[in-house]
Enzyme design. Structure first.
Site, short mmCIF file in Angstrom:
data_model
loop_
_atom_site.label_atom_id
_atom_site.label_comp_id
_atom_site.label_asym_id
_atom_site.label_seq_id
_atom_site.Cartn_x
_atom_site.Cartn_y
_atom_site.Cartn_z
CG HIS A 1 3.52 90.97 -61.91
ND1 HIS A 1 4.54 90.33 -61.23
CD2 HIS A 1 3.22 92.08 -61.19
CE1 HIS A 1 4.85 91.03 -60.16
NE2 HIS A 1 4.07 92.09 -60.10
CE LYS B 1 6.12 93.65 -63.46
NZ LYS B 1 6.09 95.11 -63.24
#
Ligand code: NAD
Length: 277
Positions: free
Chosen positions: A151, A155
């Protein structure tokens, strides 16, 4: 349908607002985000359509409730959104990750009391829903399983909610087929075995990469004698989540209590097994 969005100024929130204003059957009636409180919608979002002024919290919605509230914010705020919706009998769609399973079940009971419902999904992209479904189907046929999730580097939670959910579902599939767990991992007797990532109850290893420039990507790699199966899903753009979010907004008023995931709305429609939760 009158829809409010919490976390409306974030990367996901803005994409959700933009998707809602493009729907003929939806009206965006509230945009909640303390970072942008008091700002004009057009100015804050850069969208060429009018919308509600940003507010800092949910309190102003108490006496003029939307039909559905969507939350893509941070875990602490999403817990508050779920409590607010359950107590006032407002249907909720939550994509925010980082709320643990025990809390979700407890919050689901609050919705049951008010005869309303919420849909909470770690991943609204239809491709990821299918990836989780296929991983669950495949798990009992293989000896080892590794999840590699990647990701963007902003995040906050790791592993991702999608990776945890995938592993939990693979674990459950193993349990229901009697084996209970994947093959023993000899590296676990070595201390420290940190390079093997987080290990689920059933032995799925989860590895989390945080890489600038990415969005949301996951591989599930299953192995057995002489063969591997790799399931891979990539979200290159946050618009990938919108068909699932819109599906959930349209369906949530028929839900009572907690529905986890959107499999029942996606896989169920294709005629496969469903996990409505
Ligand atoms: P982001 O940081 O860009 O946005 C979060 C927003 O929440 C920010 O604008 C912040 O100001 C706002 N916020 C913080 N506290 C708040 C509060 N008390 N009330 C209202 N708003 C508040 O993050 P993002 O990339 O948009 O992701 C948001 C969440 O969605 C994360 O938990 C992420 O993991 C999750 N996510 C889920 C899916 C899915 O399909 N379920 C997909 C992508 C992201």
């Amino acid at each position: 349908m009158r829809v409010g969005v919490v976390g409306a100024g974030g990367a996901m929130g803005l994409t959700v607002c933009s998707a809602i204003v493009a729907q003929e059957d939806m009206e965006l009636v509230a945009a909640v985000d303390p970072r942008l409180a008091g700002m004009d919608f057009r100015h804050a979002t850069g969208l060429a359509v009018s919308g509600p002024q940003f507010v800092g919290d949910l309190e102003s919605l108490r006496y003029d409730t939307p039909d559905v509230i969507v939350d893509f914010s941070v875990a602490e705020a999403a817990r508050a959104t779920l409590r607010f919706c359950a107590d006032l009998g407002i249907a909720a769609v939550v994509g925010t990750t980082g709320i643990d399973q025990g809390e979700l079940l407890e919050l689901g009971r609050r919705f049951e009391v008010s005869h309303t419902g919420c849909i909470v999904a770690a991943n609204f992209s239809l491709g990821a829903v299918l990836m989780m479904h296929f991983a669950e189907l495949a798990a009992p046929l293989f000896d080892t399983a590794e999840i590699v999730e990647m990701h963007h580097n902003a995040k906050r939670d790791a592993p991702s909610g999608t990776a945890l959910m995938t592993a939990q579902r693979m674990d459950a599939a193993l349990r229901s087929h009697g084996s209970g767990s994947f093959a023993e991992d000899p590296t676990l007797s070595e201390e420290p075995a940190r390079s093997r990532g987080l290990r689920s109850e059933g032995g799925v290893h989860i590895h989390s990469l945080r890489v600038a420039g990415t969005v949301a990507h996951q591989e599930v790699i299953l192995g057995t004698d002489g063969q591997t199966l790799t399931l891979r899903h990539d979200s290159y753009d946050r618009r990938s989540f919108m068909p699932g979010v819109l599906l959930a907004i349209r369906a949530v008023r028929s839900v009572v209590g907690l529905q986890q995931g959107i499999d029942a709305l996606v896989v169920g429609r294709l005629g496969g097994e469903t996990r409505g939760g």
